[in-house]
Design a protein around this motif. Sequence first.
Motif, PDB file in Angstrom:
ATOM      1  N   PHE A 550       0.869  -0.961   0.023  1.00  0.00           N
ATOM      2  CA  PHE A 550       0.115   0.037  -0.030  1.00  0.00           C
ATOM      3  C   PHE A 550       1.010   1.240  -0.066  1.00  0.00           C
ATOM      4  CE2 PHE A 550      -2.217   3.420   2.693  1.00  0.00           C
ATOM      5  CZ  PHE A 550      -3.106   3.869   1.909  1.00  0.00           C
ATOM      6  N   ALA A 551       1.729   1.253   0.874  1.00  0.00           N
ATOM      7  CA  ALA A 551       2.654   2.409   1.132  1.00  0.00           C
ATOM      8  C   ALA A 551       3.999   2.070   1.369  1.00  0.00           C
ATOM      9  CB  ALA A 551       2.263   3.238   2.086  1.00  0.00           C
ATOM     10  N   ASP A 552       5.076   2.930   1.135  1.00  0.00           N
ATOM     11  CA  ASP A 552       6.423   2.681   1.330  1.00  0.00           C
ATOM     12  C   ASP A 552       6.511   2.640   2.745  1.00  0.00           C
ATOM     13  OD1 ASP A 552       7.026   2.801  -1.461  1.00  0.00           O
ATOM     14  OD2 ASP A 552       7.849   4.948  -1.330  1.00  0.00           O
ATOM     15  N   PHE A 553       7.495   1.632   3.112  1.00  0.00           N
ATOM     16  CA  PHE A 553       7.635   1.654   4.687  1.00  0.00           C
ATOM     17  C   PHE A 553       9.169   1.366   5.206  1.00  0.00           C
ATOM     18  CE2 PHE A 553       6.828  -2.811   2.621  1.00  0.00           C
ATOM     19  CZ  PHE A 553       7.913  -3.355   3.110  1.00  0.00           C
ATOM     20  N   MET A 554       9.456   1.640   6.424  1.00  0.00           N
ATOM     21  CA  MET A 554      10.779   1.522   6.887  1.00  0.00           C
ATOM     22  C   MET A 554      11.413   0.124   7.019  1.00  0.00           C
ATOM     23  SD  MET A 554      13.497   3.002   7.368  1.00  0.00           S
ATOM     24  CE  MET A 554      12.697   4.596   7.027  1.00  0.00           C
ATOM     25  N   THR A 555      12.654  -0.119   6.744  1.00  0.00           N
ATOM     26  CA  THR A 555      13.168  -1.520   6.814  1.00  0.00           C
ATOM     27  C   THR A 555      14.551  -1.295   7.673  1.00  0.00           C
ATOM     28  OG1 THR A 555      14.404  -1.294   4.809  1.00  0.00           O
ATOM     29  CG2 THR A 555      12.248  -2.239   4.525  1.00  0.00           C
ATOM     30  N   GLY A 556      15.136  -2.692   7.965  1.00  0.00           N
ATOM     31  CA  GLY A 556      16.312  -2.341   8.790  1.00  0.00           C
ATOM     32  C   GLY A 556      17.439  -2.082   7.741  1.00  0.00           C
ATOM     33  N   PRO A 557      18.661  -1.742   8.133  1.00  0.00           N
ATOM     34  CA  PRO A 557      19.708  -1.467   7.262  1.00  0.00           C
ATOM     35  C   PRO A 557      19.817  -2.386   6.069  1.00  0.00           C
ATOM     36  CG  PRO A 557      20.567  -1.889   9.232  1.00  0.00           C
ATOM     37  CD  PRO A 557      18.964  -2.087   9.431  1.00  0.00           C
ATOM     38  N   GLY A 558      20.274  -2.153   4.985  1.00  0.00           N
ATOM     39  CA  GLY A 558      20.681  -3.129   3.889  1.00  0.00           C
ATOM     40  C   GLY A 558      21.142  -2.384   2.705  1.00  0.00           C
ATOM     41  N   ILE A 559      21.883  -2.816   1.697  1.00  0.00           N
ATOM     42  CA  ILE A 559      22.432  -1.755   0.724  1.00  0.00           C
ATOM     43  C   ILE A 559      21.221  -2.060  -0.438  1.00  0.00           C
ATOM     44  CG2 ILE A 559      24.714  -2.242   1.256  1.00  0.00           C
ATOM     45  CD1 ILE A 559      24.863  -4.633  -0.946  1.00  0.00           C
ATOM     46  N   ARG A 561      18.216  -1.510   0.256  1.00  0.00           N
ATOM     47  CA  ARG A 561      17.104  -0.863   0.647  1.00  0.00           C
ATOM     48  C   ARG A 561      17.979   0.620   0.840  1.00  0.00           C
ATOM     49  NH1 ARG A 561      13.568  -3.381  -1.586  1.00  0.00           N
ATOM     50  NH2 ARG A 561      12.799  -5.312  -0.399  1.00  0.00           N
ATOM     51  N   VAL A 562      17.172   1.558   0.231  1.00  0.00           N
ATOM     52  CA  VAL A 562      17.412   2.906   0.634  1.00  0.00           C
ATOM     53  C   VAL A 562      16.305   3.675   1.241  1.00  0.00           C
ATOM     54  CG1 VAL A 562      18.327   5.124  -0.365  1.00  0.00           C
ATOM     55  CG2 VAL A 562      19.098   2.912  -1.435  1.00  0.00           C
ATOM     56  N   ASP A 563      16.349   4.274   2.451  1.00  0.00           N
ATOM     57  CA  ASP A 563      15.384   4.777   3.021  1.00  0.00           C
ATOM     58  C   ASP A 563      14.123   3.973   3.138  1.00  0.00           C
ATOM     59  OD1 ASP A 563      14.358   6.744   4.759  1.00  0.00           O
ATOM     60  OD2 ASP A 563      13.445   7.894   2.996  1.00  0.00           O
ATOM     61  N   GLY A 564      14.152   2.677   3.243  1.00  0.00           N
ATOM     62  CA  GLY A 564      13.260   1.622   3.292  1.00  0.00           C
ATOM     63  C   GLY A 564      12.852   0.893   1.947  1.00  0.00           C
ATOM     64  N   ASN A 565      11.620   0.255   2.098  1.00  0.00           N
ATOM     65  CA  ASN A 565      10.988  -0.411   0.963  1.00  0.00           C
ATOM     66  C   ASN A 565      10.307   0.552   0.416  1.00  0.00           C
ATOM     67  OD1 ASN A 565       9.075  -2.158  -0.505  1.00  0.00           O
ATOM     68  ND2 ASN A 565      10.222  -3.928   0.643  1.00  0.00           N
ATOM     69  N   LYS A 566      10.406   0.345  -1.240  1.00  0.00           N
ATOM     70  CA  LYS A 566       9.714   1.640  -2.070  1.00  0.00           C
ATOM     71  C   LYS A 566       8.864   1.008  -2.797  1.00  0.00           C
ATOM     72  CE  LYS A 566      12.149   5.179  -0.287  1.00  0.00           C
ATOM     73  NZ  LYS A 566      12.892   5.734  -1.136  1.00  0.00           N
ATOM     74  N   LYS A 567       8.216  -0.334  -2.403  1.00  0.00           N
ATOM     75  CA  LYS A 567       7.358  -0.972  -3.514  1.00  0.00           C
ATOM     76  C   LYS A 567       5.876  -0.401  -3.158  1.00  0.00           C
ATOM     77  CE  LYS A 567       9.479  -5.411  -3.838  1.00  0.00           C
ATOM     78  NZ  LYS A 567      10.658  -5.036  -3.111  1.00  0.00           N
ATOM     79  N   GLY A 568       5.702   0.804  -2.358  1.00  0.00           N
ATOM     80  CA  GLY A 568       4.414   1.206  -2.187  1.00  0.00           C
ATOM     81  C   GLY A 568       3.715   1.866  -3.609  1.00  0.00           C
ATOM     82  N   VAL A 569       2.433   1.865  -3.421  1.00  0.00           N
ATOM     83  CA  VAL A 569       1.897   2.539  -4.562  1.00  0.00           C
ATOM     84  C   VAL A 569       1.652   4.126  -4.140  1.00  0.00           C
ATOM     85  CG1 VAL A 569      -0.446   2.494  -5.677  1.00  0.00           C
ATOM     86  CG2 VAL A 569       0.713   0.315  -5.374  1.00  0.00           C
TER      87      VAL A 569
END
Length: 616
Positions: A550-559, A561-569
């Motif tokens: 539904f919306a982008d969300f925060m994730t743990g650190p990882g190369i 992921r830049v400022d979280g998961n960006k699969k949000g609509v």
Amino acid sequence: MLSTRTTPTRDVVSLDGLWRFALDTTAGPEPWTSRIPATLEAPVPASYNDLFVDPAIRDHVGVVWYQREVRVPRGWAGERVVLRFGSVTHAAQVYVDDTLVAEHVGGYTPFEADLTDVVAAGQEFRLTVAVDNRLTNITIPPGSVDTLPDGRLKQSYFHDFYNYAGIARSVKLASTPRAHVSDITVVTGIDGTSGTVDYTVEAAGTDGHDVRLRVLDEDGVTVATAEGETGSIRIDDVRLWQPGAAYLYDLVVELTRDGELVDSYTLPFGVRTVEVRGTQFLINGEPFYFTGFGKHEDTPVRGKGHDDAYLVHDFQLLDWTGANSFRTSHYPYAEEVLDFADRHGIVVVDETAAVGLNLGVQGGLTGIPPTPTFAEENFGGETKNVHAQHLRELIARDKNHPSVVMWSIANEPASNEEGARGYFEPLVDLARDLDPTRPLTYAAVMFANPTNDTIADLFDVLSINRYYGWYVFTGDLATAESVLEQELRGWVQRFGKPIMMSEYGADTQPGLHSVWDMPWTEEYQTDLLAAYHRVFDRIPEFVGEHIWNFADFMTGPGIHRVDGNKKGVFTRDRKPKGAAFSLRGRWRGLEGRKPGSAHAGDPAATDAAATEGTAS
């Protein structure tokens, strides 16, 4: 477990607000025995991680402390006093003054403490809560904690969302009579133009009390009555609870003695049925097609803290897109969310917090060869018992919500590995025993396919998570579409069950555009979704589509992921990406159509709807 409500015999005091806050490294020994220094304050409800600028707080692994003073209302003399937490992530110890009154493990279900013999009406007490954010191989969700050479603790976990922690939902102090209604279960049915309500009422602190019940319509008119702890009520000319057209009755349950009222509790409920028949999912006997999203309880600053403003706005956006449903990925959401869904006719797939039961995913991300997921030293031992308890608490809390039409036992477990069936079969049996009225599902990971999955036959609906065109066949949507269709038809052919897509999507950077099939662009997200939709429309057994996310969300650190998961609509602050407009065209174009109707097998109709949505 009944939610906390004000009734003619019950009162509720909210304990939300600012509490004193400290890490276990600064709170001193036995902080529940004295006042924590008020150097820091944290809001309740909210996660604590993003509130402060000190990285030692955000990255803290272990216990933090919340504390405040509470005064019991003076009018509660002789009443039962109950303290209720909506959730504490992930484990809690609760102290009243110097006394431990409650312990709970599990970050997404409520728990209570009976304070009747510990506090007094009109007096004040010190309330202290220890909150532990650690995840291990015997928690749901699982994780591991390692000690670094410098003595710091490092938390690892096997899911792709940030491990927010704290008192994320409301805390309430409530009164009830000593003799009180402790639980209610309703199961509804349809008989012609009438509704049936089979009920069970449980009472505590009583012997020799009577139970009487009234059903009120939305105008407050009594439409049926009954007596006794168990029975059936008939509602003539019933108004059904339906997707997009909610109608709620009130079941007023009264405990009496010698004709005098002792306790009263009002339970809102809806009359509706849910059934899987062949390859169809039926609500009120009519085929239902899921459109919507996987979601997260995730917002800036608050983390997983419940927020009524985001609740209202998110449901507005669901309605704007034409979505009729969502999955509570990957844990039970706040009770307020389900109450809202009940009132507004949004369908919910209710999921446990069992995400990460798959060491193969960790191996794929790290390159480290995975060990067997369900080995005794991993998740094959005590974890199953913890999972079962979480399932009990979830169903006990949400069993009466008409919006909840299906239980999801787990997200992306290693269902292709040896030991999966031995792990899940008892949990499926437990869920069916606790609630035989709702279908069961789980979300299948990409490693599990129609030939190697070992548990799909145990469930009623096949929910598939797939990322062809993103993690696999990246940038090649033609191949992604072909492989997706081949696999989905394989699931249908082997198991003969209704099938839905519980996750599909692509990370998208808002504002990034290209005339080519360029991953991360808004156009690529739109095109990938359209390719999947063409496949869905060609499969008659298909019953739904839930986009990740539904919306982008925060994730743990990882190369990756830049400022979280960006699969949000939508972006994390709920701004629409281009795909939101095409979805609006598709889903509003499907309204009023049943699975297998005019849209099925007609890519031109789908494309036309998407074009119309983009133009809007």
